[in-house]
Scaffold this motif. Structure first.
Motif, PDB file in Angstrom:
ATOM      1  N   ARG A  89      -2.232   7.780   0.462  1.00 19.12           N
ATOM      2  CA  ARG A  89      -1.317   6.761  -0.028  1.00 19.12           C
ATOM      3  C   ARG A  89      -1.495   5.527   0.852  1.00 19.12           C
ATOM      4  O   ARG A  89      -1.547   5.646   2.078  1.00 19.12           O
ATOM      5  CB  ARG A  89       0.137   7.243   0.011  1.00 19.12           C
ATOM      6  N   VAL A  90      -1.576   4.356   0.190  1.00 19.70           N
ATOM      7  CA  VAL A  90      -1.919   3.144   0.925  1.00 19.70           C
ATOM      8  C   VAL A  90      -0.932   2.022   0.604  1.00 19.70           C
ATOM      9  O   VAL A  90      -0.525   1.844  -0.551  1.00 19.70           O
ATOM     10  CB  VAL A  90      -3.350   2.661   0.580  1.00 19.70           C
ATOM     11  N   PHE A  91      -0.559   1.285   1.646  1.00 22.82           N
ATOM     12  CA  PHE A  91       0.223   0.054   1.517  1.00 22.82           C
ATOM     13  C   PHE A  91      -0.718  -1.120   1.761  1.00 22.82           C
ATOM     14  O   PHE A  91      -1.515  -1.095   2.710  1.00 22.82           O
ATOM     15  CB  PHE A  91       1.329  -0.026   2.573  1.00 22.82           C
ATOM     16  N   TYR A  92      -0.600  -2.166   0.935  1.00 23.54           N
ATOM     17  CA  TYR A  92      -1.365  -3.398   1.131  1.00 23.54           C
ATOM     18  C   TYR A  92      -0.380  -4.574   1.253  1.00 23.54           C
ATOM     19  O   TYR A  92      -0.183  -5.329   0.293  1.00 23.54           O
ATOM     20  CB  TYR A  92      -2.321  -3.644  -0.028  1.00 23.54           C
ATOM     21  N   ARG A 128       7.514   9.236   7.789  1.00 26.15           N
ATOM     22  CA  ARG A 128       8.341   8.130   7.311  1.00 26.15           C
ATOM     23  C   ARG A 128       7.581   7.260   6.311  1.00 26.15           C
ATOM     24  O   ARG A 128       8.143   6.808   5.307  1.00 26.15           O
ATOM     25  CB  ARG A 128       8.824   7.287   8.492  1.00 26.15           C
ATOM     26  N   LEU A 129       6.302   7.017   6.571  1.00 23.27           N
ATOM     27  CA  LEU A 129       5.501   6.201   5.661  1.00 23.27           C
ATOM     28  C   LEU A 129       5.315   6.903   4.313  1.00 23.27           C
ATOM     29  O   LEU A 129       5.405   6.264   3.258  1.00 23.27           O
ATOM     30  CB  LEU A 129       4.145   5.896   6.295  1.00 23.27           C
ATOM     31  N   LEU A 130       5.062   8.196   4.340  1.00 25.55           N
ATOM     32  CA  LEU A 130       4.919   8.937   3.087  1.00 25.55           C
ATOM     33  C   LEU A 130       6.225   8.923   2.303  1.00 25.55           C
ATOM     34  O   LEU A 130       6.229   8.748   1.077  1.00 25.55           O
ATOM     35  CB  LEU A 130       4.487  10.371   3.367  1.00 25.55           C
ATOM     36  N   ASP A 131       7.331   9.102   2.999  1.00 29.59           N
ATOM     37  CA  ASP A 131       8.635   9.081   2.343  1.00 29.59           C
ATOM     38  C   ASP A 131       8.896   7.716   1.724  1.00 29.59           C
ATOM     39  O   ASP A 131       9.362   7.606   0.587  1.00 29.59           O
ATOM     40  CB  ASP A 131       9.720   9.432   3.362  1.00 29.59           C
ATOM     41  N   LEU A 132       8.577   6.654   2.462  1.00 27.37           N
ATOM     42  CA  LEU A 132       8.742   5.297   1.940  1.00 27.37           C
ATOM     43  C   LEU A 132       7.875   5.074   0.714  1.00 27.37           C
ATOM     44  O   LEU A 132       8.337   4.530  -0.299  1.00 27.37           O
ATOM     45  CB  LEU A 132       8.385   4.280   3.031  1.00 27.37           C
ATOM     46  N   HIS A 133       6.619   5.480   0.776  1.00 23.26           N
ATOM     47  CA  HIS A 133       5.693   5.273  -0.348  1.00 23.26           C
ATOM     48  C   HIS A 133       6.219   5.957  -1.607  1.00 23.26           C
ATOM     49  O   HIS A 133       6.185   5.387  -2.707  1.00 23.26           O
ATOM     50  CB  HIS A 133       4.318   5.816   0.026  1.00 23.26           C
ATOM     51  N   ARG A 134       6.741   7.175  -1.444  1.00 22.62           N
ATOM     52  CA  ARG A 134       7.274   7.900  -2.602  1.00 22.62           C
ATOM     53  C   ARG A 134       8.527   7.231  -3.142  1.00 22.62           C
ATOM     54  O   ARG A 134       8.747   7.200  -4.355  1.00 22.62           O
ATOM     55  CB  ARG A 134       7.550   9.349  -2.212  1.00 22.62           C
ATOM     56  N   HIS A 135       9.370   6.706  -2.250  1.00 25.09           N
ATOM     57  CA  HIS A 135      10.557   5.982  -2.710  1.00 25.09           C
ATOM     58  C   HIS A 135      10.153   4.747  -3.518  1.00 25.09           C
ATOM     59  O   HIS A 135      10.789   4.409  -4.522  1.00 25.09           O
ATOM     60  CB  HIS A 135      11.420   5.554  -1.527  1.00 25.09           C
ATOM     61  N   LEU A 136       9.108   4.059  -3.083  1.00 30.79           N
ATOM     62  CA  LEU A 136       8.654   2.863  -3.783  1.00 30.79           C
ATOM     63  C   LEU A 136       7.979   3.208  -5.103  1.00 30.79           C
ATOM     64  O   LEU A 136       7.846   2.360  -5.985  1.00 30.79           O
ATOM     65  CB  LEU A 136       7.689   2.074  -2.898  1.00 30.79           C
ATOM     66  N   ALA A 142      16.688  -0.804  -5.552  1.00 30.02           N
ATOM     67  CA  ALA A 142      16.129  -1.870  -4.719  1.00 30.02           C
ATOM     68  C   ALA A 142      16.793  -1.877  -3.350  1.00 30.02           C
ATOM     69  O   ALA A 142      16.142  -2.162  -2.333  1.00 30.02           O
ATOM     70  CB  ALA A 142      16.322  -3.222  -5.405  1.00 30.02           C
ATOM     71  N   LEU A 143      18.088  -1.540  -3.296  1.00 27.00           N
ATOM     72  CA  LEU A 143      18.808  -1.484  -2.021  1.00 27.00           C
ATOM     73  C   LEU A 143      18.134  -0.482  -1.086  1.00 27.00           C
ATOM     74  O   LEU A 143      17.902  -0.774   0.095  1.00 27.00           O
ATOM     75  CB  LEU A 143      20.260  -1.087  -2.272  1.00 27.00           C
ATOM     76  N   GLN A 144      17.811   0.695  -1.594  1.00 22.00           N
ATOM     77  CA  GLN A 144      17.177   1.716  -0.762  1.00 22.00           C
ATOM     78  C   GLN A 144      15.744   1.329  -0.417  1.00 22.00           C
ATOM     79  O   GLN A 144      15.308   1.477   0.737  1.00 22.00           O
ATOM     80  CB  GLN A 144      17.190   3.066  -1.478  1.00 22.00           C
ATOM     81  N   GLN A 145      14.993   0.850  -1.382  1.00 23.81           N
ATOM     82  CA  GLN A 145      13.596   0.510  -1.143  1.00 23.81           C
ATOM     83  C   GLN A 145      13.464  -0.608  -0.117  1.00 23.81           C
ATOM     84  O   GLN A 145      12.648  -0.528   0.807  1.00 23.81           O
ATOM     85  CB  GLN A 145      12.926   0.103  -2.457  1.00 23.81           C
ATOM     86  N   GLN A 146      14.254  -1.653  -0.264  1.00 27.88           N
ATOM     87  CA  GLN A 146      14.146  -2.789   0.644  1.00 27.88           C
ATOM     88  C   GLN A 146      14.586  -2.445   2.062  1.00 27.88           C
ATOM     89  O   GLN A 146      13.991  -2.917   3.038  1.00 27.88           O
ATOM     90  CB  GLN A 146      14.970  -3.964   0.105  1.00 27.88           C
ATOM     91  N   THR A 147      15.613  -1.606   2.183  1.00 32.74           N
ATOM     92  CA  THR A 147      16.066  -1.204   3.510  1.00 32.74           C
ATOM     93  C   THR A 147      15.033  -0.297   4.174  1.00 32.74           C
ATOM     94  O   THR A 147      14.681  -0.492   5.347  1.00 32.74           O
ATOM     95  CB  THR A 147      17.414  -0.462   3.428  1.00 32.74           C
ATOM     96  N   ALA A 148      14.557   0.706   3.448  1.00 33.44           N
ATOM     97  CA  ALA A 148      13.578   1.643   4.015  1.00 33.44           C
ATOM     98  C   ALA A 148      12.291   0.924   4.400  1.00 33.44           C
ATOM     99  O   ALA A 148      11.667   1.245   5.417  1.00 33.44           O
ATOM    100  CB  ALA A 148      13.291   2.757   3.020  1.00 33.44           C
ATOM    101  N   TRP A 149      11.872  -0.053   3.597  1.00 30.41           N
ATOM    102  CA  TRP A 149      10.675  -0.827   3.917  1.00 30.41           C
ATOM    103  C   TRP A 149      10.824  -1.516   5.265  1.00 30.41           C
ATOM    104  O   TRP A 149       9.952  -1.401   6.146  1.00 30.41           O
ATOM    105  CB  TRP A 149      10.404  -1.865   2.827  1.00 30.41           C
ATOM    106  N   ARG A 150      11.916  -2.200   5.475  1.00 30.89           N
ATOM    107  CA  ARG A 150      12.102  -2.948   6.717  1.00 30.89           C
ATOM    108  C   ARG A 150      12.179  -2.027   7.930  1.00 30.89           C
ATOM    109  O   ARG A 150      11.564  -2.291   8.962  1.00 30.89           O
ATOM    110  CB  ARG A 150      13.358  -3.821   6.601  1.00 30.89           C
ATOM    111  N   GLU A 151      12.925  -0.957   7.809  1.00 29.77           N
ATOM    112  CA  GLU A 151      13.084  -0.053   8.949  1.00 29.77           C
ATOM    113  C   GLU A 151      11.763   0.621   9.319  1.00 29.77           C
ATOM    114  O   GLU A 151      11.432   0.762  10.504  1.00 29.77           O
ATOM    115  CB  GLU A 151      14.149   0.994   8.633  1.00 29.77           C
ATOM    116  N   THR A 152      10.997   1.034   8.309  1.00 27.68           N
ATOM    117  CA  THR A 152       9.737   1.726   8.578  1.00 27.68           C
ATOM    118  C   THR A 152       8.689   0.766   9.128  1.00 27.68           C
ATOM    119  O   THR A 152       7.945   1.110  10.063  1.00 27.68           O
ATOM    120  CB  THR A 152       9.221   2.410   7.304  1.00 27.68           C
TER     121      THR A 152
END
Length: 277
Positions: A89-92, A128-136, A142-152
């Motif tokens: 899983r990749v973030f760009y 944490r990154l895998l969990d974030l990727h799956r949430h996205l 959007a509240l959860q995605q945006q918060t988790a993105w910033r914290e991670t």
């Protein structure tokens, strides 16, 4: 031999909650990436197998459970490092997303952050990154995605890009109180982190950290608990789980059932029966 062993698949998408971010979920076996560059960062988490790639003049191997970090405009390749290929899983993220995050933390930088090294073993951060990727990828708010993105991403930059500590969040009781009122009033369709922050005149990340300090949990987790409290009240009135799920903004009845049992140890049906008795 089972043909599925060598099957390949890839999905690229853009989450609506984070402007400019690209995400990839893929399995490759025989695919080979020609030398290329990205104008933003590459954050890759290996779920299975292994990938080899050339980066900054060196050969690298990242295997399952590993993390590969690449800086913008750096030439790199990619091919299998295991007979069965690799799944990742990749973030760009574009540089602007990181610059915006630093600005929200009052950590503006004249230059974009740079990752030190490329391959890392960091089990907690990988999880944490895998969990974030799956949430996205999921229907998370959007509240959860945006918060988790910033914290991670803050954790990632602090560990692997030399980012210093952000200033401690203040108490801001009025901001927290107003945010709670907004969440109570919009249970079914909660505002995004950015909308909440704008309403209380704070940057999104600073607001999220202020809220966590005041309540012990991020805004989306506080909202989840509020929804479950409301669900209990509605069940005591005799409402059916399907109706409660719609009224409180759960994605469906099974979503309500899972969260309710996780929190209270019984299903909504069992809770309603106990109340009836």
């Amino acid at each position: 031999m089972d043909a599925s062993i060598h099957s390949e698949n890839a999905r690229l998408w853009h989450p609506a909650s984070l402007d400019g971010l690209e995400l990839l979920s893929a399995r490759f076996v025989d695919h080979r990436f020609a030398p290329h560059v990205h104008d933003g960062y590459v954050i890759a988490v290996l779920e299975a197998g292994a990938e080899r790639y050339r980066y900054r003049g060196e050969e690298h191997l990242v295997s399952a459970g590993g993390l590969a970090l690449l800086n913008p405009d750096e030439v790199h390749t990619g091919h299998k490092g295991h007979d069965d290929g690799w799944r990742y899983r990749v973030f760009y993220p574009p540089a602007e997303l990181f610059q915006s995050l630093l600005g929200e933390l009052d950590l503006p930088s004249r230059s974009a952050p740079r990752f030190a090294g490329s391959v890392h073993r960091d089990a907690d951060l990988v999880a944490r990154l895998l969990d974030l990727h799956r949430h996205l990828e999921s229907g998370a708010s959007a509240l959860q995605q945006q918060t988790a993105w910033r914290e991670t991403m803050l954790a990632l930059l602090q560990r692997h890009a030399g980012l210093g500590s952000a200033r401690a969040p203040g108490l801001e009781p009025l901001a927290v109180g107003l945010a709670k009122e907004m969440l109570r009033a919009q249970l079914a369709e909660p505002p995004s982190l950015e909308v909440l922050a704008a309403a209380v005149n704070l940057s999104p990340f600073h607001f999220a950290r202020v809220f966590r300090r005041a309540t012990g949990m991020p805004p989306y987790a506080w909202l989840k608990q509020l929804r479950l409290d409301q669900a209990r009240s509605l069940f005591r009135l005799g409402l059916a789980p399907a109706a409660v799920a719609v009224q409180l903004g759960f994605s469906d009845q099974s979503h309500l059932n899972r969260q309710f049992k996780q929190a209270y140890g019984v299903t909504p049906g069992e809770y309603r029966q106990a109340c009836a008795r």
